[in-house]
Design a protein around this motif. Sequence first.
Motif, PDB file in Angstrom:
ATOM      1  N   GLY A  92       2.160  10.134  -3.886  1.00 23.33           N
ATOM      2  CA  GLY A  92       2.202  10.336  -2.442  1.00 23.33           C
ATOM      3  C   GLY A  92       3.546  10.869  -1.981  1.00 23.33           C
TER       4      GLY A  92
ATOM      5  N   ARG B 196       1.416  11.026   2.651  1.00 26.49           N
ATOM      6  CA  ARG B 196       0.400  12.021   2.296  1.00 26.49           C
ATOM      7  C   ARG B 196      -0.007  11.780   0.851  1.00 26.49           C
ATOM      8  NH1 ARG B 196      -0.679  15.826   6.099  1.00 26.49           N
ATOM      9  NH2 ARG B 196       0.923  16.025   7.691  1.00 26.49           N
ATOM     10  N   ASP B 197      -1.310  11.855   0.615  1.00 29.87           N
ATOM     11  CA  ASP B 197      -1.791  11.703  -0.752  1.00 29.87           C
ATOM     12  C   ASP B 197      -1.537  13.002  -1.521  1.00 29.87           C
ATOM     13  OD1 ASP B 197      -3.891  13.511  -0.232  1.00 29.87           O
ATOM     14  OD2 ASP B 197      -5.390  11.939  -0.030  1.00 29.87           O
TER      15      ASP B 197
ATOM     16  N   ALA C  88       0.827  -1.203   0.000  1.00 28.85           N
ATOM     17  CA  ALA C  88       0.000   0.000   0.000  1.00 28.85           C
ATOM     18  C   ALA C  88       0.866   1.260   0.000  1.00 28.85           C
ATOM     19  CB  ALA C  88      -0.935  -0.003   1.209  1.00 28.85           C
ATOM     20  N   TYR C  89       1.913   1.244   0.814  1.00 28.94           N
ATOM     21  CA  TYR C  89       2.830   2.380   0.863  1.00 28.94           C
ATOM     22  C   TYR C  89       3.490   2.581  -0.509  1.00 28.94           C
ATOM     23  CZ  TYR C  89       6.966   5.131   2.056  1.00 28.94           C
ATOM     24  OH  TYR C  89       7.945   6.092   2.080  1.00 28.94           O
TER      25      TYR C  89
ATOM     26  N   LEU D 278      -2.137   9.732   5.576  1.00 37.42           N
ATOM     27  CA  LEU D 278      -2.657   8.367   5.634  1.00 37.42           C
ATOM     28  C   LEU D 278      -1.731   7.505   6.470  1.00 37.42           C
ATOM     29  CD1 LEU D 278      -3.321   7.927   1.815  1.00 37.42           C
ATOM     30  CD2 LEU D 278      -4.939   8.726   3.541  1.00 37.42           C
TER      31      LEU D 278
ATOM     32  N   GLY E 240       1.057   4.004  -2.994  1.00 39.39           N
ATOM     33  CA  GLY E 240       0.840   5.418  -2.725  1.00 39.39           C
ATOM     34  C   GLY E 240       1.984   6.281  -3.208  1.00 39.39           C
TER      35      GLY E 240
ATOM     36  N   ASN F 117       2.079   6.773  -6.921  1.00 38.86           N
ATOM     37  CA  ASN F 117       0.953   7.528  -7.465  1.00 38.86           C
ATOM     38  C   ASN F 117       0.861   8.936  -6.891  1.00 38.86           C
ATOM     39  OD1 ASN F 117      -0.752   5.726  -9.321  1.00 38.86           O
ATOM     40  ND2 ASN F 117      -0.142   4.373  -7.653  1.00 38.86           N
TER      41      ASN F 117
END
Length: 64
Positions: free
Chosen positions: A24, A46-47, A15-16, A53, A19, A22
């Motif tokens: 993050g 951070r998104d 997941a990290y 997040l 992110g 994309n």
Amino acid sequence: MVAFLAPSTDAVDLAYQAGMENGGLDEGEPGERPHYGDGYYGAYLRDPDGNKLHIVYRVDFSLQ
């Protein structure tokens, strides 16, 4: 900040990584966080909109 409970440490890592790939921003690479207790593994990012997040996996010692 929003936190997501992951089913494993691998899921936290994936997941990290997704992110970061994309847009993050790193706020804390995946790893153990002993100051939150035994069996705590998490990552922060951070998104692209700036929302923080947290992805976390916690070992359930009662199952061992």
